[in-house]
Motif scaffolding. Structure first.
Motif, PDB file in Angstrom:
ATOM      1  N   PRO A 149      -6.611  -0.514  -6.098  1.00 41.38           N
ATOM      2  CA  PRO A 149      -6.414  -1.750  -6.867  1.00 41.38           C
ATOM      3  C   PRO A 149      -5.003  -2.318  -6.683  1.00 41.38           C
ATOM      4  O   PRO A 149      -4.192  -2.344  -7.613  1.00 41.38           O
ATOM      5  CB  PRO A 149      -6.652  -1.298  -8.302  1.00 41.38           C
TER       6      PRO A 149
ATOM      7  N   ASN B 176      -8.113  -4.697  -0.617  1.00 41.96           N
ATOM      8  CA  ASN B 176      -8.336  -3.666  -1.635  1.00 41.96           C
ATOM      9  C   ASN B 176      -9.656  -2.935  -1.405  1.00 41.96           C
ATOM     10  O   ASN B 176      -9.750  -1.721  -1.593  1.00 41.96           O
ATOM     11  CB  ASN B 176      -8.321  -4.276  -3.033  1.00 41.96           C
TER      12      ASN B 176
ATOM     13  N   TRP C 238       0.835  -1.208   0.000  1.00 41.67           N
ATOM     14  CA  TRP C 238       0.000   0.000   0.000  1.00 41.67           C
ATOM     15  C   TRP C 238       0.869   1.258   0.000  1.00 41.67           C
ATOM     16  O   TRP C 238       0.588   2.215  -0.732  1.00 41.67           O
ATOM     17  CB  TRP C 238      -0.928  -0.005   1.212  1.00 41.67           C
TER      18      TRP C 238
END
Length: 390
Positions: free
Chosen positions: A365, A359, A40
């Motif tokens: 995504p 997600n 992330w």
């Protein structure tokens, strides 16, 4: 030697199944959290980095100082400011005005789709390097009857991305010709759109827009610009800092800029300066991932230490039959490496399974980048670190 170390390590793991299982699952959990966090963080840090000259692209801003309270910053500017940057400012390579986006129905015979787009000036696709599948982006918005589509929009309208020269109706009245088809806008782009229209078309459709070119009182537009290589943005600010105040009748409004590289992460302003904003979340995620991994390593060390006394006899026998200190150290590292390696494999599987749910949670995504050398380089470094610490 390596084969013997691995065999011995595997026998020890199999002999102490409960202890080994707890150690393995604890490490796997730590690895999983760390991997998800770092994926992330990497996703956030890569925002807008695909533009070729990202370090030279800026958005114009206004800083407004109310009579009471803190300074406020907005990206809304009057259209004449674009002409000042374009014609009166040395070092500015290109300027593009853009509206704030709108939803519109695009029509191709019986196909009707509702998509989001923007009116932009011709240099928009010279400043921003959105990759093209078909056509030349640099010339794609030079005429008022043109439209630029993303690949997904072209597919939805025509069933193919090869749509150059084909006709699209804007609503019920305006007929436009497809001049370029871009790749789908990356998820890591602050600017998002399905189609682009030339600002000259907006001027034709809305006659009042002609007055906006000289209207310093209408703070309604986005202005993007690119500097020549080597130009210092501070000199530009010094030249135009008070221009808005001068044209706004003494209002405490000054001109400022927001660098493209700061749009996503430094998206909050204090006293007219971009500050951390989303970068705080990025730093927090990274620290949480590393702390969880560190706690998992400490737990692994504690469990290994608890078994030390039970292995005194084994160590004594190995020394008696000639095992050296380096051989014993290699044995310890080998056993730790096997457990950590297995934990990493389990973590990869766990991350792959949990990634869709993650997600949805972070609304991004994300993907497990197992096909990139950088991922495996970071993974090897992480495993090595854990083995040496443990």
């Amino acid at each position: 030697m390596l084969q013997n170390i691995i065999k011995s390590a595997w026998r020890q793991l199999w002999k102490n199944k409960t202890h080994s299982g707890i150690s393995l699952l604890g490490l796997a959990l730590g690895f999983s959290v760390a991997i998800l966090s770092l994926i992330w963080v990497n996703h956030q840090l890569a925002y807008d980095g695909f533009h070729q000259r990202a370090d030279r692209i800026f958005q114009g801003m206004q800083n407004y100082q109310p009579s009471e309270g803190a300074m406020e910053s907005y990206p809304d500017l009057p259209m004449p400011m674009a002409e000042v940057l374009r014609n009166e400012t040395p070092g500015v390579k290109a300027v593009a005005v853009a509206d704030w986006g709108f939803d519109q129905t695009l029509v191709n015979e019986d196909v009707r789709i509702r998509k989001s787009g923007n009116y932009v000036e011709a240099d928009f696709l010279n400043i921003f390097t959105f990759p093209a599948l078909h056509g030349s982006p640099k010339e794609a918005l030079s005429e008022p009857n043109q439209i630029v589509l993303t690949a997904a929009t072209a597919e939805a309208l025509f069933g193919t991305t090869e749509a150059i020269g084909r006709t699209v109706n804007l609503g019920k009245q305006t007929s436009l010709q497809v001049s370029a088809v871009l790749e789908n806008v990356p998820a890591q782009s602050t600017l998002q759109f399905d189609f682009l229209l030339p600002y000259s078309l907006k001027m034709q459709l809305e006659s009042w827009m002609a007055r906006e070119r000289q209207n310093w009182g209408s703070y309604s537009y986005q202005i993007f610009f690119e500097l020549e290589e080597g130009v210092n943005v501070e000199s530009l600010l010094a030249q135009h800092e008070t221009i808005l105040e001068e044209h706004k009748g003494g209002s405490a409004t000054t001109f400022n800029v927001h660098a493209l590289t700061d749009w996503h992460l430094y998206n909050e302003f204090e006293n007219g300066q971009a500050v951390k904003g989303r970068m705080r979340d990025v730093q927090l995620f990274g620290v949480i991932g590393l702390l969880v991994l560190l706690i998992a390593c400490i737990n692994f060390i504690n469990l290994a230490t608890a078994r030390t006394e039970k292995r005194h006899k084994e160590v004594a026998v190995r020394k008696t039959i000639g095992a050296t200190t380096s051989r014993l150290a290699a044995q310890c590292l080998g056993e730790s490496g096997v457990v950590i390696g297995l934990a990493f494999v389990v973590a990869i599987i766990a991350v792959a399974i949990s990634l869709p749910a993650f997600n949805r949670l972070v609304e991004a995504p994300l993907r497990l980048p197992i096909d990139t050398p950088g991922f495996w380089g970071a993974s090897i470094a992480l495993i090595t670190f854990c083995v040496l610490v443990a």
